[in-house]
Design a protein around this motif. Structure first.
Motif, PDB file in Angstrom:
ATOM      1  N   ALA A  38       0.631  -1.626   0.041  1.00 47.49           N
ATOM      2  CA  ALA A  38       0.015  -0.279   0.361  1.00 47.49           C
ATOM      3  C   ALA A  38       0.700   1.234   0.031  1.00 47.49           C
ATOM      4  CB  ALA A  38      -0.786   0.161   1.710  1.00 47.49           C
ATOM      5  N   LEU A  39       0.990   2.377  -0.773  1.00 43.66           N
ATOM      6  CA  LEU A  39       1.365   3.284  -1.067  1.00 43.66           C
ATOM      7  C   LEU A  39       0.760   4.246  -0.290  1.00 43.66           C
ATOM      8  CD1 LEU A  39       2.573   3.416  -4.921  1.00 43.66           C
ATOM      9  CD2 LEU A  39       3.904   3.281  -2.872  1.00 43.66           C
ATOM     10  N   VAL A  40       0.895   4.640   0.589  1.00 40.74           N
ATOM     11  CA  VAL A  40       0.543   5.655   1.802  1.00 40.74           C
ATOM     12  C   VAL A  40       1.971   7.250   2.401  1.00 40.74           C
ATOM     13  CG1 VAL A  40      -0.860   6.056   3.641  1.00 40.74           C
ATOM     14  CG2 VAL A  40      -0.517   4.070   2.205  1.00 40.74           C
ATOM     15  N   ALA A  41       1.765   8.115   1.611  1.00 43.88           N
ATOM     16  CA  ALA A  41       2.451   9.645   1.684  1.00 43.88           C
ATOM     17  C   ALA A  41       2.303   9.429   3.584  1.00 43.88           C
ATOM     18  CB  ALA A  41       2.424  10.848   1.561  1.00 43.88           C
ATOM     19  N   HIS A  42       3.513   9.549   3.999  1.00 46.27           N
ATOM     20  CA  HIS A  42       3.914   9.239   5.158  1.00 46.27           C
ATOM     21  C   HIS A  42       4.094   8.256   5.957  1.00 46.27           C
ATOM     22  CE1 HIS A  42       5.496  13.424   4.108  1.00 46.27           C
ATOM     23  NE2 HIS A  42       4.337  13.965   3.373  1.00 46.27           N
ATOM     24  N   ALA A  43       3.565   7.486   5.688  1.00 47.63           N
ATOM     25  CA  ALA A  43       3.424   6.157   6.309  1.00 47.63           C
ATOM     26  C   ALA A  43       4.347   4.673   5.885  1.00 47.63           C
ATOM     27  CB  ALA A  43       1.335   5.610   5.883  1.00 47.63           C
ATOM     28  N   GLY A  44       3.882   3.939   7.155  1.00 46.75           N
ATOM     29  CA  GLY A  44       5.188   2.828   7.232  1.00 46.75           C
ATOM     30  C   GLY A  44       5.962   3.523   6.086  1.00 46.75           C
ATOM     31  N   ARG A  76      11.294 -16.069  -8.064  1.00 48.33           N
ATOM     32  CA  ARG A  76      10.762 -14.351  -7.978  1.00 48.33           C
ATOM     33  C   ARG A  76       9.334 -14.605  -7.053  1.00 48.33           C
ATOM     34  NH1 ARG A  76      10.834 -12.922 -14.453  1.00 48.33           N
ATOM     35  NH2 ARG A  76      10.212 -10.686 -13.428  1.00 48.33           N
ATOM     36  N   GLN A  77       9.144 -13.894  -6.925  1.00 48.41           N
ATOM     37  CA  GLN A  77       7.516 -13.336  -6.229  1.00 48.41           C
ATOM     38  C   GLN A  77       6.475 -12.115  -6.681  1.00 48.41           C
ATOM     39  OE1 GLN A  77       7.416 -13.393  -2.231  1.00 48.41           O
ATOM     40  NE2 GLN A  77       4.948 -13.936  -2.004  1.00 48.41           N
ATOM     41  N   ALA A  78       4.927 -12.382  -6.987  1.00 43.35           N
ATOM     42  CA  ALA A  78       4.292 -10.994  -7.942  1.00 43.35           C
ATOM     43  C   ALA A  78       4.394  -9.974  -6.182  1.00 43.35           C
ATOM     44  CB  ALA A  78       3.268 -11.958  -8.497  1.00 43.35           C
ATOM     45  N   LEU A  79       4.046  -9.405  -7.037  1.00 42.68           N
ATOM     46  CA  LEU A  79       3.822  -8.026  -6.172  1.00 42.68           C
ATOM     47  C   LEU A  79       2.691  -6.975  -6.929  1.00 42.68           C
ATOM     48  CD1 LEU A  79       6.408  -6.232  -4.373  1.00 42.68           C
ATOM     49  CD2 LEU A  79       4.742  -4.907  -5.719  1.00 42.68           C
ATOM     50  N   THR A  80       1.822  -5.767  -6.103  1.00 47.20           N
ATOM     51  CA  THR A  80       0.987  -5.718  -6.235  1.00 47.20           C
ATOM     52  C   THR A  80       1.473  -3.721  -5.283  1.00 47.20           C
ATOM     53  OG1 THR A  80      -0.964  -7.267  -6.943  1.00 47.20           O
ATOM     54  CG2 THR A  80      -1.791  -4.994  -7.020  1.00 47.20           C
ATOM     55  N   LEU A  81       1.201  -3.543  -6.048  1.00 52.03           N
ATOM     56  CA  LEU A  81       1.396  -1.869  -5.582  1.00 52.03           C
ATOM     57  C   LEU A  81      -0.052  -1.160  -5.816  1.00 52.03           C
ATOM     58  CD1 LEU A  81       4.367   0.147  -7.512  1.00 52.03           C
ATOM     59  CD2 LEU A  81       3.953   0.391  -5.252  1.00 52.03           C
ATOM     60  N   LEU A  82      -0.289  -0.590  -4.068  1.00 50.90           N
ATOM     61  CA  LEU A  82      -2.176  -0.017  -4.756  1.00 50.90           C
ATOM     62  C   LEU A  82      -1.548   1.453  -3.821  1.00 50.90           C
ATOM     63  CD1 LEU A  82      -1.907  -2.996  -3.207  1.00 50.90           C
ATOM     64  CD2 LEU A  82      -4.194  -2.319  -2.043  1.00 50.90           C
ATOM     65  N   VAL A  83      -2.675   2.312  -4.634  1.00 44.84           N
ATOM     66  CA  VAL A  83      -2.627   3.861  -5.197  1.00 44.84           C
ATOM     67  C   VAL A  83      -3.986   4.240  -4.758  1.00 44.84           C
ATOM     68  CG1 VAL A  83      -1.872   5.414  -6.882  1.00 44.84           C
ATOM     69  CG2 VAL A  83      -0.668   3.289  -6.788  1.00 44.84           C
ATOM     70  N   GLY A  84      -4.230   5.199  -3.638  1.00 46.67           N
ATOM     71  CA  GLY A  84      -5.635   5.713  -3.926  1.00 46.67           C
ATOM     72  C   GLY A  84      -5.875   7.077  -4.435  1.00 46.67           C
ATOM     73  N   SER A  85      -6.854   7.428  -4.115  1.00 45.59           N
ATOM     74  CA  SER A  85      -7.585   7.968  -4.698  1.00 45.59           C
ATOM     75  C   SER A  85      -7.044   9.196  -4.674  1.00 45.59           C
ATOM     76  CB  SER A  85      -8.945   8.413  -4.407  1.00 45.59           C
ATOM     77  OG  SER A  85      -9.400   8.693  -2.985  1.00 45.59           O
ATOM     78  N   GLU A  86      -7.051  11.034  -5.717  1.00 41.12           N
ATOM     79  CA  GLU A  86      -6.788  11.637  -5.756  1.00 41.12           C
ATOM     80  C   GLU A  86      -6.782  12.574  -3.691  1.00 41.12           C
ATOM     81  OE1 GLU A  86      -8.500  10.717  -7.944  1.00 41.12           O
ATOM     82  OE2 GLU A  86      -7.227  10.780 -10.165  1.00 41.12           O
ATOM     83  N   GLU A 137       0.367  -6.212   2.913  1.00 38.71           N
ATOM     84  CA  GLU A 137       1.442  -7.671   3.521  1.00 38.71           C
ATOM     85  C   GLU A 137       2.304  -5.846   3.913  1.00 38.71           C
ATOM     86  OE1 GLU A 137       0.008  -8.435   0.506  1.00 38.71           O
ATOM     87  OE2 GLU A 137      -0.571  -9.999   1.944  1.00 38.71           O
ATOM     88  N   HIS A 138       2.289  -5.035   2.903  1.00 35.35           N
ATOM     89  CA  HIS A 138       3.363  -3.821   3.495  1.00 35.35           C
ATOM     90  C   HIS A 138       2.461  -2.543   3.256  1.00 35.35           C
ATOM     91  CE1 HIS A 138       7.278  -6.182   3.351  1.00 35.35           C
ATOM     92  NE2 HIS A 138       5.864  -6.781   2.177  1.00 35.35           N
ATOM     93  N   VAL A 139       2.538  -1.461   4.295  1.00 33.13           N
ATOM     94  CA  VAL A 139       2.491  -0.338   4.096  1.00 33.13           C
ATOM     95  C   VAL A 139       4.436   0.800   3.516  1.00 33.13           C
ATOM     96  CG1 VAL A 139       1.250   1.620   4.982  1.00 33.13           C
ATOM     97  CG2 VAL A 139       1.049  -0.679   5.323  1.00 33.13           C
TER      98      VAL A 139
END
Ligand SMILES: C[S@@+](CC[C@H](N)C(=O)[O-])C[C@H]1O[C@@H](n2cnc3c(N)ncnc32)[C@H](O)[C@@H]1O
Length: 256
Positions: free
Chosen positions: A169-175, A199-209, A222-224
Motif C-alpha cells: 500500500a502506497l501511503v504518503a508519510h506512513a509505513g 521470483r515473487q509477484a507484487l501489487t502496488l496499491l495507489v489511492g484516490s486523489e 502485507e506492506h505499507v
C-alpha cells in the motif's frame, strides 16, 4: 470506395456515441484517435473493429472507411483534428502477472491513463481497477496512456485477495520508506529475463486523489510504504510512476 463526406453518416454517428461512458459500457467498444495509437494496437496484435481515415492515409487494415477531412474533424475529440480514428473491443482479464498496479478510487481519467503508460514503461503486466476509478477507455485516459491501453492487461477487482503476490500500500508519510522494501524488489527482479524461479509477484496499491487508500484496503496489505518527500503528497499517477521505478530498478542503492 466511396468517401464519407457527411458528419451525419450513420457510422460516424455511432462512432461519436463512444465518447459517452454509458455507450462504451453497453457496447464493450472504445475509440482511439491518431496513427500512433493504431500502430500501438497493431504492435500488440490488435485489429480495429472499424476505422476511419482521411484521404491518402493507409493504415494497412481492412474495415477502414475513407472520410473527408471536414467530416473527420467533426467527430474528432482532438482540437487539432485527426487523420485516423479506430474502434476496438475492450479487453478485461483477471489481475495477474509478476508486477501489478491497483488503483482505488482514482477518478481522474488522465491519472488512470498515465498509470497505464508508466506500467507499460516499467514492465508491469496489469493495472487493476477498484471502485470509483475513471474509465480507462475514455478518450482522455486513452490519450494519456499513449498506446499503453493495448500493452498492459486491464482488470476489475472487488476483493483485495484477487490481487497477485505481496500487496504494497502506497501511503504518503506512513509505513516504511519504499527503498527499504529491498527484499520485495529483489524477489520481483531476481532472474528477470531468465527463468522466473524464486521470483515473487507484487501489487502496488495507489489511492484516490483526495482521500487516498481506505483503512480497510491498507489493512489488507502485507506492506505499507511511502516515497519520502518534503511536501504533503504526490499526484497519484506520479506516486505510481516513482514507486514502479524504485521497485524495478536493477542496481542496489545503499542509502547514506
Ligand atoms: C494525492 S495522493 C492522496 C492524498 C491524500 N490526501 C492522502 O492523505 O492519502 C493519491 C495517492 O498517491 C499515493 N501517494 C502520493 N504521495 C505519496 C507518497 N509520498 N508516498 C507514497 N504514496 C503516495 C498514495 O497511494 C495516495 O493515496
Amino acid at each position: 470506395m466511396t468517401t464519407i463526406t457527411s458528419p451525419h453518416n450513420p457510422r460516424l454517428k455511432e462512432l461519436r456515441k463512444l465518447t459517452r461512458a454509458r455507450e462504451r459500457a453497453r457496447s464493450g467498444l472504445f475509440a482511439v484517435e491518431g496513427e500512433d495509437l493504431v500502430l500501438a494496437a497493431q504492435h500488440a496484435g490488435r485489429r480495429a473493429v472499424e476505422g476511419f481515415h482521411a484521404p491518402g492515409v493507409n493504415v494497412g487494415e481492412e474495415r477502414f472507411h475513407e472520410v473527408s477531412p471536414t467530416a473527420l474533424a467533426a467527430v474528432s475529440a482532438l482540437a487539432s483534428g485527426t487523420r485516423v480514428i479506430a474502434v476496438y473491443e475492450q479487453r478485461w482479464s483477471a489481475p495477474s502477472g509478476q508486477l501489478c498496479v491497483y488503483l482505488h478510487g482514482v477518478s481522474d481519467p488522465g491519472n488512470v491513463g498515465t498509470v497505464l503508460r508508466a506500467a507499460a514503461a516499467f514492465g508491469a503486466a496489469c493495472v487493476a481497477l477498484g471502485p470509483g476509478c475513471a474509465d480507462p477507455h475514455s478518450p482522455k485516459a486513452v490519450r494519456a496512456s499513449m498506446g499503453a491501453i493495448f500493452a498492459v492487461r486491464l482488470a476489475r477487482v472487488r476483493e483485495m485477495r484477487e490481487l497477485p503476490g505481496r500487496r504494497v500500500a502506497l501511503v504518503a508519510h506512513a509505513g516504511e520508506p519504499l527503498w527499504r522494501l529491498e527484499e520485495c524488489r529483489k524477489a520481483l527482479t531476481r532472474g528477470s529475463g531468465a527463468p522466473t524461479t524464486g521470483r515473487q509477484a507484487l501489487t502496488l496499491l495507489v489511492g484516490s486523489e483526495r482521500a487516498g487508500l481506505p483503512d480497510e484496503v491498507v489493512g489488507a496489505c502485507e506492506h505499507v510504504a511511502h516515497i519520502p518527500i518534503a511536501s504533503d503528497s504526490l499526484n497519484a499517477a506520479m506516486a505510481a510512476t516513482v514507486a514502479l521505478y524504485e521497485l524495478t530498478r536493477p542496481s542496489t542503492r545503499v542509502p547514506a
